[in-house]
Design an enzyme around this catalytic site. Structure first.
Site, PDB file in Angstrom:
ATOM      1  N   ARG A  77      -8.632 -33.325   6.330  1.00 57.79           N
ATOM      2  CA  ARG A  77      -9.648 -32.267   6.406  1.00 57.79           C
ATOM      3  C   ARG A  77      -9.813 -31.446   5.138  1.00 57.79           C
ATOM      4  O   ARG A  77     -10.764 -30.696   4.999  1.00 57.79           O
ATOM      5  CB  ARG A  77      -9.360 -31.354   7.614  1.00 57.79           C
ATOM      6  CG  ARG A  77      -8.132 -30.506   7.509  1.00 57.79           C
ATOM      7  CD  ARG A  77      -7.745 -29.920   8.858  1.00 57.79           C
ATOM      8  NE  ARG A  77      -8.047 -28.507   8.970  1.00 57.79           N
ATOM      9  CZ  ARG A  77      -7.651 -27.744   9.979  1.00 57.79           C
ATOM     10  NH1 ARG A  77      -6.948 -28.256  10.973  1.00 57.79           N
ATOM     11  NH2 ARG A  77      -7.954 -26.488  10.016  1.00 57.79           N
TER      12      ARG A  77
ATOM     13  N   CYS B 190     -12.216 -24.180  20.165  1.00 61.48           N
ATOM     14  CA  CYS B 190     -11.993 -23.144  19.151  1.00 61.48           C
ATOM     15  C   CYS B 190     -12.022 -23.689  17.724  1.00 61.48           C
ATOM     16  O   CYS B 190     -11.719 -22.968  16.775  1.00 61.48           O
ATOM     17  CB  CYS B 190     -10.672 -22.423  19.405  1.00 61.48           C
ATOM     18  SG  CYS B 190      -9.242 -23.488  19.245  1.00 61.48           S
TER      19      CYS B 190
ATOM     20  N   HIS C 111      -7.792 -24.213   5.710  1.00 61.64           N
ATOM     21  CA  HIS C 111      -7.507 -22.902   6.308  1.00 61.64           C
ATOM     22  C   HIS C 111      -7.906 -21.739   5.408  1.00 61.64           C
ATOM     23  O   HIS C 111      -8.296 -20.677   5.898  1.00 61.64           O
ATOM     24  CB  HIS C 111      -6.045 -22.821   6.749  1.00 61.64           C
ATOM     25  CG  HIS C 111      -5.825 -23.577   8.012  1.00 61.64           C
ATOM     26  ND1 HIS C 111      -5.297 -24.839   8.033  1.00 61.64           N
ATOM     27  CD2 HIS C 111      -6.156 -23.277   9.288  1.00 61.64           C
ATOM     28  CE1 HIS C 111      -5.271 -25.278   9.283  1.00 61.64           C
ATOM     29  NE2 HIS C 111      -5.791 -24.343  10.067  1.00 61.64           N
TER      30      HIS C 111
ATOM     31  N   ASN D 156     -11.149 -29.055  14.469  1.00 60.78           N
ATOM     32  CA  ASN D 156     -10.851 -29.170  13.027  1.00 60.78           C
ATOM     33  C   ASN D 156      -9.846 -30.299  12.810  1.00 60.78           C
ATOM     34  O   ASN D 156     -10.006 -31.140  11.921  1.00 60.78           O
ATOM     35  CB  ASN D 156     -10.243 -27.873  12.478  1.00 60.78           C
ATOM     36  CG  ASN D 156     -11.130 -26.685  12.704  1.00 60.78           C
ATOM     37  OD1 ASN D 156     -12.328 -26.858  12.909  1.00 60.78           O
ATOM     38  ND2 ASN D 156     -10.571 -25.496  12.686  1.00 60.78           N
ATOM     39  N   ASP D 157      -8.796 -30.287  13.626  1.00 58.12           N
ATOM     40  CA  ASP D 157      -7.802 -31.352  13.506  1.00 58.12           C
ATOM     41  C   ASP D 157      -8.259 -32.617  14.211  1.00 58.12           C
ATOM     42  O   ASP D 157      -8.055 -33.725  13.713  1.00 58.12           O
ATOM     43  CB  ASP D 157      -6.460 -30.889  14.076  1.00 58.12           C
ATOM     44  CG  ASP D 157      -5.713 -30.056  13.067  1.00 58.12           C
ATOM     45  OD1 ASP D 157      -5.646 -30.486  11.901  1.00 58.12           O
ATOM     46  OD2 ASP D 157      -5.225 -28.982  13.422  1.00 58.12           O
TER      47      ASP D 157
ATOM     48  N   GLU E 103      -5.998 -31.500  20.180  1.00 54.91           N
ATOM     49  CA  GLU E 103      -6.449 -31.705  18.799  1.00 54.91           C
ATOM     50  C   GLU E 103      -5.876 -32.977  18.169  1.00 54.91           C
ATOM     51  O   GLU E 103      -6.039 -33.203  16.982  1.00 54.91           O
ATOM     52  CB  GLU E 103      -6.134 -30.477  17.935  1.00 54.91           C
ATOM     53  CG  GLU E 103      -4.696 -30.013  17.949  1.00 54.91           C
ATOM     54  CD  GLU E 103      -4.459 -28.736  17.139  1.00 54.91           C
ATOM     55  OE1 GLU E 103      -5.328 -28.343  16.351  1.00 54.91           O
ATOM     56  OE2 GLU E 103      -3.371 -28.150  17.289  1.00 54.91           O
TER      57      GLU E 103
HETATM   58  C1  PEP Z   1      -8.366 -26.808  15.054  1.00 53.35           C
HETATM   59  O1  PEP Z   1      -7.629 -27.685  14.630  1.00 53.35           O
HETATM   60  O2  PEP Z   1      -9.551 -27.006  15.391  1.00 53.35           O
HETATM   61  C2  PEP Z   1      -7.890 -25.422  15.164  1.00 53.35           C
HETATM   62  C3  PEP Z   1      -8.610 -24.490  15.737  1.00 53.35           C
HETATM   63  O3  PEP Z   1      -6.679 -25.130  14.618  1.00 53.35           O
HETATM   64  P1  PEP Z   1      -6.402 -24.984  13.051  1.00 53.35           P
HETATM   65  O4  PEP Z   1      -7.730 -24.930  12.336  1.00 53.35           O
HETATM   66  O5  PEP Z   1      -5.617 -23.753  12.867  1.00 53.35           O
HETATM   67  O6  PEP Z   1      -5.635 -26.223  12.729  1.00 53.35           O
HETATM   68 MG    MG Z   2      -5.495 -27.346  14.514  1.00 54.80          MG
END
Ligand code: PEP
Ligand code: MG
Length: 586
Positions: A473, A510, A197, A462-463, A439
């Site tokens: 990650r 996203c 993050h 991402n998750d 996710e």
């Molecule tokens: C994701 O997991 O892809 C996401 C957009 O949420 P975050 O990166 O905040 O976990």
């Molecule tokens: Mg996420």
């Protein structure tokens, strides 16, 4: 400086695009930054007194730890803290610090930092292993001394006189949230991955970053400069004139490309054969929403609310949140905004709520799991979001859903929040759209069931990538396995898009791959038409989206379908991109 000021190139992971060069700012993890300012001659004595006080406090702390270790692990293990105490008692250390303050006129924190750093660099290059280990002791003591000198109200990056490149072993989202980003030219860390993050936040504010550069902080010495190449993931300590010249040319070329992309920002975002692509922005702050709007987004697809909590390092009240969401809605200027409920946990830790440290934080007490167990925090947030829905087009989204029951319970909380507001006569949008992140692998598998409960999905790759492939990650040791091009990921995406269509549920993506232009035709070919990415990445996405047809995107997706290796898929996407773009950006 590093040995004879020699150029050293180190390779890591590209975190945030851009190149920057400048003096190093060593960020000591644990919210301690080393301020630098001049003190008058008459203040030098009191500065030295402050140093003596901090030595005394440090000594008491170390003795306390020593006694604990001796009790729990034995005298032998406690011995290393005797070495720490010896360093503190070393007269030479005091003499050198005194000399430094007289010579430079700088504040005591800077002098302690420089002198201990010099000792550290000296020990670190010795052959003798025992003495080399003393370098680590020194680092530890230096951090402790500095923390005690600076105190709890750790000086922020606002103390930096000139902008610098922040170098740290690691960087947490709360570190990043509290940085004065105008003073940070770039970020380079020893650890971390592309979707940590802290990196996502750097990318959103346009700060170049390179992460996972193993051994970087070890190799730095006082006075070094560093160049970071966030496109390729390279950190170059003390770059030579010719390296700087080469990168200067790269910078000029990049600026030309940026102008080219920006030139099409107001053209219709559609494929060559007219499929409309909806480009939304991801944001952590209302400033980032403004940047999204400037870069041509048609709404905010993901507003991460954690930032509001992390930058304060405490839980904001309902009213404080309402104010923040109001700023967000104002910044969105009438465009729709999706606000995601709190996703604390994983790498987003709020020190002030004093939670137990978890063995597997990403698999742990995170996001919706935390909110469902903390009703008053959850209800405060839901009411704040609902109240702001009276002022603009607001949607609400729940993160990290792994089953129907969890989603139903979250909706029950939303219902309660609505009832509480109605009872008080507070207005809100009773028809507010509700969505959930897809996710987790379980959410993918049962997305047809989840679809019955929501108005929209947003895919969090991402998750999803980390859970699907069982690859943390933010762990750079296994970053090579964190592979969004993996066929398992692509099949999952196809499944989600197909089910969304069947069930008539809107779907957005996203995760960070939404901002990677190479993925765009594949996502379109798989059936998606809405992506949400960091604002500053939108011009390139829009430019590229206008350079292929839907049919070409679909046949690209067909070609990729039987491919077994992520590397093969990656090359295929890169070739498709180069074919359409590279002539234009030569
Ligand atoms: C994701 O997991 O892809 C996401 C957009 O949420 P975050 O990166 O905040 O976990
Ligand atoms: Mg996420």
């Amino acid at each position: 400086m590093s040995q004879l000021n020699k150029e050293i190139a180190l390779y890591g992971i590209p975190g945030s695009p851009g190149v920057s060069h400048g003096p190093v700012f060593r960020f000591l993890h644990g919210d301690v930054e080393v301020p630098q300012y001049q003190v008058s001659e008459s203040e030098q004595e009191s500065e030295l007194e402050r140093f003596k006080d901090s030595v005394a406090i440090t000594r008491t702390q170390i003795e306390g730890i020593r006694n604990e270790v001796a009790k729990n692990l034995g005298e032998k293990e406690a011995g290393i803290f005797d070495a720490h105490i010896l360093v503190l008692e070393d007269k030479a250390l005091f003499v050198d610090i005194e000399k430094e303050i007289k010579k430079t006129g700088d504040n005591i924190e800077q002098c302690v930092y420089r002198v201990t750093q010099r000792y550290h660099d000296y020990f670190n290059q010795l052959e003798d292993e025992y003495l080399r280990e003393r370098a680590a002791d020194l680092k530890d003591i230096s951090k402790r001394l500095l923390r005690n000198l600076i105190g709890e109200t750790a000086a922020g990056t606002a103390f930096l006189g000139e902008p610098r490149i922040l170098v740290s072993e690691d960087l947490s989202p709360s570190d990043t949230a509290s940085l004065d980003r105008s003073k940070i030219l770039g970020i380079a860390t020893d650890t971390g991955g592309r979707t940590s993050h802290a990196v996502i936040m750097a990318r959103a504010s346009g700060v170049p970053a390179v992460v996972g550069v193993r051994g970087l902080t070890e190799k730095l010495a006082e006075g070094d400069t560093i160049l970071i190449d966030g496109f390729e993931g390279i950190a170059i300590i003390n770059p030579s004139e010719s390296t700087l010249f080469r990168y200067g040319k790269v910078g000029l070329q990049r600026n030309k490309i940026k102008d080219l992309f920006a030139g099409e920002i107001s053209l219709p975002p559609e494929t060559q054969d007219g499929l409309k692509i909806h480009f939304l922005a991801n944001a952590d702050t209302s400033e980032e929403v403004k940047s999204g709007i400037e870069n041509g987004c048609v709404g905010v697809g993901l507003f991460r609310t954690e930032s509001i909590f992390l930058s304060r390092n405490q839980i904001p009240s309902e009213d404080q949140q309402f104010e923040e969401y109001q700023k967000l809605v104002m910044a969105a200027d009438g465009k729709p905004v999706t606000i995601r409920t709190l996703d604390l946990g994983g790498d987003k830790i709020l020190d002030s709520i004093g939670r137990e440290k978890e063995e597997n934080p990403f698999m742990g007490f995170r996001a919706i799991r935390y909110c469902l167990r903390n009703p008053s925090i959850f209800l405060d947030q839901l009411r704040a979001i609902l109240r702001v829905s009276a002022f603009g087009s607001v949607k609400i989204m729940f993160p990290m859903i792994s089953g129907v029951e969890e989603l139903v319970r979250a909706k029950e909380f939303l219902f309660t929040a609505k009832r509480q507001l109605s009872e008080k006569g507070v207005s809100f949008d009773n028809e507010i759209k509700v969505g959930c992140m897809i996710e987790t692998p379980s959410a993918v598998t049962i997305c047809d069931m989840l679809a019955d409960e929501v108005d929209f999905f947003s895919v969090g790759t991402n998750d999803l990538v980390q859970y699907l492939l069982a690859v943390d990650r933010i762990n750079n040791e296994i970053a090579y396995l964190y592979e969004p091009h993996h066929p398992a990921v692509i099949r999952s995406l196809k499944h989600i898009f197909d089910v969304s269509k069947e069930k008539n549920v809107e779907v957005t993506l996203c995760g960070e791959i939404a901002g990677d232009p190479h993925f765009l035709p594949l996502l379109i070919g798989l059936g998606l038409d809405t992506v949400s990415a960091t604002g500053i990445l939108l011009p390139e996405l829009k430019f590229y989206g206008r350079r292929f047809t839907l049919q070409e995107a679909q046949s690209l997706a067909e070609r990729i379908k039987p491919m077994k290796r992520p590397s093969e898929i990656k090359v295929c996407l890169k070739d498709f991109y180069d074919d359409r773009i590279s002539d234009l950006i030569k």
